[in-house]
Design an enzyme around this catalytic site. Structure first.
Site, PDB file in Angstrom:
ATOM      1  N   ASN A  64     -13.502  29.237 -20.286  1.00 60.00           N
ATOM      2  CA  ASN A  64     -12.147  28.723 -20.564  1.00 60.00           C
ATOM      3  C   ASN A  64     -11.158  29.883 -20.572  1.00 60.00           C
ATOM      4  O   ASN A  64      -9.973  29.709 -20.331  1.00 60.00           O
ATOM      5  CB  ASN A  64     -12.088  27.965 -21.908  1.00 60.00           C
ATOM      6  N   ALA A  65     -11.651  31.090 -20.838  1.00 60.46           N
ATOM      7  CA  ALA A  65     -10.798  32.281 -20.834  1.00 60.46           C
ATOM      8  C   ALA A  65     -10.465  32.676 -19.409  1.00 60.46           C
ATOM      9  O   ALA A  65     -11.255  32.475 -18.493  1.00 60.46           O
ATOM     10  CB  ALA A  65     -11.528  33.431 -21.527  1.00 60.46           C
ATOM     11  N   GLY A  66      -9.298  33.254 -19.237  1.00 56.57           N
ATOM     12  CA  GLY A  66      -8.910  33.829 -17.950  1.00 56.57           C
ATOM     13  C   GLY A  66      -8.170  35.113 -18.258  1.00 56.57           C
ATOM     14  O   GLY A  66      -7.062  35.077 -18.764  1.00 56.57           O
ATOM     15  N   HIS A  67      -8.809  36.245 -18.039  1.00 56.75           N
ATOM     16  CA  HIS A  67      -8.226  37.543 -18.397  1.00 56.75           C
ATOM     17  C   HIS A  67      -7.896  38.306 -17.114  1.00 56.75           C
ATOM     18  O   HIS A  67      -8.782  38.533 -16.293  1.00 56.75           O
ATOM     19  CB  HIS A  67      -9.200  38.338 -19.266  1.00 56.75           C
ATOM     20  N   GLN A  76      -9.132  33.569 -26.017  1.00 60.23           N
ATOM     21  CA  GLN A  76      -8.161  32.646 -26.627  1.00 60.23           C
ATOM     22  C   GLN A  76      -7.274  33.419 -27.612  1.00 60.23           C
ATOM     23  O   GLN A  76      -7.017  34.585 -27.371  1.00 60.23           O
ATOM     24  CB  GLN A  76      -8.859  31.460 -27.306  1.00 60.23           C
ATOM     25  N   LYS A 105      -4.534  40.012 -23.098  1.00 60.64           N
ATOM     26  CA  LYS A 105      -5.672  40.731 -23.700  1.00 60.64           C
ATOM     27  C   LYS A 105      -6.464  41.513 -22.651  1.00 60.64           C
ATOM     28  O   LYS A 105      -6.870  42.647 -22.881  1.00 60.64           O
ATOM     29  CB  LYS A 105      -6.627  39.737 -24.396  1.00 60.64           C
ATOM     30  N   GLY A 106      -6.696  40.865 -21.487  1.00 59.51           N
ATOM     31  CA  GLY A 106      -7.494  41.500 -20.436  1.00 59.51           C
ATOM     32  C   GLY A 106      -6.850  42.808 -20.006  1.00 59.51           C
ATOM     33  O   GLY A 106      -7.503  43.849 -19.903  1.00 59.51           O
ATOM     34  N   GLY A 141      -3.294  32.420 -27.029  1.00 57.80           N
ATOM     35  CA  GLY A 141      -4.020  32.838 -25.834  1.00 57.80           C
ATOM     36  C   GLY A 141      -3.086  33.328 -24.746  1.00 57.80           C
ATOM     37  O   GLY A 141      -1.851  33.213 -24.851  1.00 57.80           O
ATOM     38  N   ASP A 142      -3.661  33.963 -23.722  1.00 63.03           N
ATOM     39  CA  ASP A 142      -2.909  34.472 -22.569  1.00 63.03           C
ATOM     40  C   ASP A 142      -1.856  35.510 -22.944  1.00 63.03           C
ATOM     41  O   ASP A 142      -0.826  35.628 -22.281  1.00 63.03           O
ATOM     42  CB  ASP A 142      -2.234  33.312 -21.803  1.00 63.03           C
TER      43      ASP A 142
HETATM   44  P1  GDP Z   1      -5.187  37.030 -21.373  1.00 65.71           P
HETATM   45  O1  GDP Z   1      -5.859  35.713 -21.263  1.00 65.71           O
HETATM   46  O2  GDP Z   1      -4.713  37.315 -22.764  1.00 65.71           O
HETATM   47  O3  GDP Z   1      -5.993  38.170 -20.820  1.00 65.71           O
HETATM   48  O4  GDP Z   1      -3.860  36.922 -20.485  1.00 65.71           O
HETATM   49  P2  GDP Z   1      -3.749  36.300 -18.993  1.00 65.71           P
HETATM   50  O5  GDP Z   1      -4.352  37.245 -18.042  1.00 65.71           O
HETATM   51  O6  GDP Z   1      -4.232  34.890 -18.977  1.00 65.71           O
HETATM   52  O7  GDP Z   1      -2.182  36.203 -18.826  1.00 65.71           O
HETATM   53  C1  GDP Z   1      -1.352  37.312 -18.907  1.00 65.71           C
HETATM   54  C2  GDP Z   1      -0.578  37.467 -17.583  1.00 65.71           C
HETATM   55  O8  GDP Z   1       0.479  38.389 -17.782  1.00 65.71           O
HETATM   56  C3  GDP Z   1      -1.410  38.051 -16.449  1.00 65.71           C
HETATM   57  O9  GDP Z   1      -0.932  37.551 -15.233  1.00 65.71           O
HETATM   58  C4  GDP Z   1      -1.143  39.544 -16.569  1.00 65.71           C
HETATM   59  O10 GDP Z   1      -1.306  40.250 -15.344  1.00 65.71           O
HETATM   60  C5  GDP Z   1       0.314  39.530 -16.949  1.00 65.71           C
HETATM   61  N1  GDP Z   1       0.777  40.652 -17.765  1.00 65.71           N
HETATM   62  C6  GDP Z   1       0.155  41.295 -18.793  1.00 65.71           C
HETATM   63  N2  GDP Z   1       0.983  42.199 -19.355  1.00 65.71           N
HETATM   64  C7  GDP Z   1       2.153  42.135 -18.659  1.00 65.71           C
HETATM   65  C8  GDP Z   1       3.414  42.777 -18.783  1.00 65.71           C
HETATM   66  O11 GDP Z   1       3.643  43.609 -19.648  1.00 65.71           O
HETATM   67  N3  GDP Z   1       4.393  42.395 -17.897  1.00 65.71           N
HETATM   68  C9  GDP Z   1       4.183  41.456 -16.932  1.00 65.71           C
HETATM   69  N4  GDP Z   1       5.192  41.149 -16.114  1.00 65.71           N
HETATM   70  N5  GDP Z   1       3.012  40.822 -16.798  1.00 65.71           N
HETATM   71  C10 GDP Z   1       2.017  41.142 -17.654  1.00 65.71           C
HETATM   72  P1  IMO Z   2      -7.565  33.215 -22.786  1.00 66.18           P
HETATM   73  O1  IMO Z   2      -8.806  33.953 -23.256  1.00 66.18           O
HETATM   74  C1  IMO Z   2      -4.904  29.828 -23.425  1.00 66.18           C
HETATM   75  C2  IMO Z   2      -6.748  26.090 -24.755  1.00 66.18           C
HETATM   76  C3  IMO Z   2      -6.748  24.913 -23.793  1.00 66.18           C
HETATM   77  C4  IMO Z   2      -6.661  23.759 -24.787  1.00 66.18           C
HETATM   78  C5  IMO Z   2      -7.522  24.245 -25.946  1.00 66.18           C
HETATM   79  C6  IMO Z   2      -8.958  23.720 -25.929  1.00 66.18           C
HETATM   80  O2  IMO Z   2      -7.306  33.339 -21.338  1.00 66.18           O
HETATM   81  O3  IMO Z   2      -6.402  33.560 -23.655  1.00 66.18           O
HETATM   82  P2  IMO Z   2     -11.094  24.327 -24.441  1.00 66.18           P
HETATM   83  O4  IMO Z   2     -11.316  24.243 -22.961  1.00 66.18           O
HETATM   84  O5  IMO Z   2     -11.283  25.699 -25.017  1.00 66.18           O
HETATM   85  O6  IMO Z   2     -11.865  23.298 -25.212  1.00 66.18           O
HETATM   86  O7  IMO Z   2      -9.523  23.932 -24.644  1.00 66.18           O
HETATM   87  O8  IMO Z   2      -7.545  25.670 -25.860  1.00 66.18           O
HETATM   88  N1  IMO Z   2      -7.344  27.327 -24.224  1.00 66.18           N
HETATM   89  C7  IMO Z   2      -6.632  28.402 -23.867  1.00 66.18           C
HETATM   90  N2  IMO Z   2      -5.307  28.605 -23.814  1.00 66.18           N
HETATM   91  N3  IMO Z   2      -5.748  30.835 -23.104  1.00 66.18           N
HETATM   92  C8  IMO Z   2      -7.087  30.654 -23.174  1.00 66.18           C
HETATM   93  O9  IMO Z   2      -7.965  31.661 -23.000  1.00 66.18           O
HETATM   94  C9  IMO Z   2      -7.587  29.387 -23.529  1.00 66.18           C
HETATM   95  N4  IMO Z   2      -8.825  28.866 -23.667  1.00 66.18           N
HETATM   96  C10 IMO Z   2      -8.667  27.612 -24.111  1.00 66.18           C
HETATM   97  O10 IMO Z   2      -5.636  24.951 -22.940  1.00 66.18           O
HETATM   98  O11 IMO Z   2      -5.348  23.634 -25.267  1.00 66.18           O
HETATM   99 MG    MG Z   3      -5.745  33.957 -20.137  1.00 63.24          MG
END
Ligand code: GDP
Ligand code: IMO
Ligand code: MG
Length: 431
Positions: A38-41, A223, A16-17, A12-13
């Protein structure tokens, strides 16, 4: 049939967003198929940072229609808050362009209370969930007693909601947690029903028709592969199907729609994880602080949903190959390459040492606790890469790092993200 499925290739993280936003400029539909808030994009456009939890990231492009699929679990309070935030930022959110599957399940305050109580009860063995009620909502779905968005349109909805709260109170009582008073919950849901009624639709039929008419649909996973309920590092996983096949069941699409689909795996240039569970390439101390950042930048490794510091480590290509296989990835997008700038040496985990043996696939059940990483060392680069827009703009060492990942995984890296902004992308070609 232009279906593109975008999934996280790690825990995750991965960004993707940001990638969905990048690809959505030419999409007709963007559709979330699993998970909930639970997602944060994160999508960064100039000074504006959008943090999306339920609504697909492609909604920021005005021509898209956004779908919340049947595979999701939806907290109506969070959804309405998110709609408000998007509107305040100038994004048009109307029943014409946001459609909610009647089959998506509802998350209620009882699910959130149960999530917290179950985590407490696990003590040291806690999963580190996001506390959003995800597990309990999917539990009710599997137990065939869940409430769906479509149920909000029925006359007996509030009666059933009241029964659900009382039933959940029995379990909360057993766990020693305070019981919930149904009355304010019913009042709040009366309001949610009125607000959300116009958005509820048959999104499965809609998407099937759209694909048949040649429209482009981006399926946005939440995730990541290693958090998949079936194939992840169980039990340290989420409760939904995070891998690409989940896009079909989670959107109500038949196998015919997947013919020729691009399956895009988003992978970070290093590895991160939030919550508990095995992480063979995890690093600690100053090395970890260097990869995580201090929190001063918005992209530093602190959770978008919970603010928790993310665990960090070197890229694990054993797990990346596992993700290629499980998802049927046709390509990769690599994010956060800019974060590696300035490091002397880079390490790629290419195999594990397990009980005296060297293996290049995860052990049975993705049980990674006994896996000691075997690293390959590559030289780093010093030149800033934020302004790179073409493959050739990247330093030779950065290209070599990406090429090595392609060699090991056997699939192309189509784009390399060099910053959080929409335009900060070094494309390998224009597809
Ligand atoms: P997601 O859950 O997969 O959508 O990812 P998140 O948004 O939770 O976490 C990714 C973080 O990395 C966010 O703060 C984005 O703005 C940042 N991000 C994405 N791509 C890049 C990159 O190429 N470089 C940097 N420095 N930050 C990035
Ligand atoms: P995005 O879409 C990273 C993790 C939690 C925990 C496990 C179970 O932003 O990539 P839950 O609340 O789903 O029952 O938690 O999954 N988790 C994530 N880790 N990115 C996420 O979403 C997640 N969504 C859940 O930290 O370990
Ligand atoms: Mg995220």
């Amino acid at each position: 049939m232009p279906l593109h499925i975008i999934v996280g290739a790690q825990w995750g993280d991965e960004g993707k967003g940001r990638i969905v936003d990048y690809l959505a400029s030419s999409a007709d539909y963007v559709a979330r198929f699993n998970g909930g808030d639970n997602a944060g994009h994160t999508v960064t456009i100039g000074d504006h940072i959008f943090k999306l939890h339920l609504v697909p990231s492609g909604i920021i492009h005005p021509q898209t229609i956004a779908i919340l699929g049947n595979g999701m679990v939806v907290n109506p309070r969070s959804l309405l808050e998110e709609i408000d935030t998007l509107r305040q930022a100038g994004v048009e959110v109307t029943p014409q362009r946001l459609h909610l599957s009647f089959g998506a399940h509802l998350i209620t305050p009882a699910h959130q209370a149960l999530d917290a109580a179950l985590e407490d009860a696990r003590g040291k063995g806690k999963l580190g969930t996001t506390g959003r009620g995800i597990g309990p909502a999917y539990t009710d779905k599997a137990a065939r007693r869940g409430l769906r968005l479509g149920d909000m349109l029925r006359d007996d909805f509030l009666t059933r909601l009241g029964e659900h709260i009382l039933e959940s109170n029995l379990t909360l009582g057993l766990l020693g947690a305070p019981e919930l008073d149904p009355s304010p919950i019913l009042d709040a849901f009366r309001h949610y029903v009125e607000q959300l009624r116009p958005y509820i639709a048959d999104t499965s039929a809609e998407l099937d028709a759209a694909l048949a008419a040649g429209k482009t649909v981006l399926a946005e996973g939440a995730q990541g592969t290693l958090l998949d309920i079936e194939h992840g590092t169980y039990p340290f996983v989420t409760s939904s199907f995070t891998t690409a096949p989940g896009a079909l069941t989670g959107l109500g699409l038949g196998l015919h729609t997947a013919h020729g689909a691009r399956v895009i795996g988003v992978a970070k240039s290093f590895q991160t994880r939030v919550g508990s569970g095995p992480f063979p390439t995890e690093v600690f101390g100053p090395e970890a602080e260097r990869l995580r950042g201090t929190g001063a930048n918005p992209w530093d490794e602190f959770g978008t949903t919970t603010g928790r510091p993310r665990r960090v480590g070197w890229i694990d290509t054993v797990l990346l190959r596992y993700a290629v296989r499980l998802n049927g990835l046709t390509e990769l997008v690599l994010t956060k390459l800019d974060i590696l700038t300035g490091l002397e040496k880079l390490y790629l985990c290419t195999a594990y040492r397990v009980g005296g043996e060297v293996v290049d696939t995860p052990p049975f059940g993705c049980n990674l606790y006994a896996c000691e990483p075997v690293y390959e060392e590559l030289p780093g680069w010093q030149k800033d890469v934020h302004a790179a827009r073409r493959w050739d703009d990247l330093p030779a060492e950065a290209r070599a790092y990406v090429r090595r990942i392609e060699e090991i995984t056997g699939i192309p890296v189509r784009h390399v993200s060099v910053g959080p902004e929409r335009e900060q992308m070094a494309g390998k070609n224009n597809t």
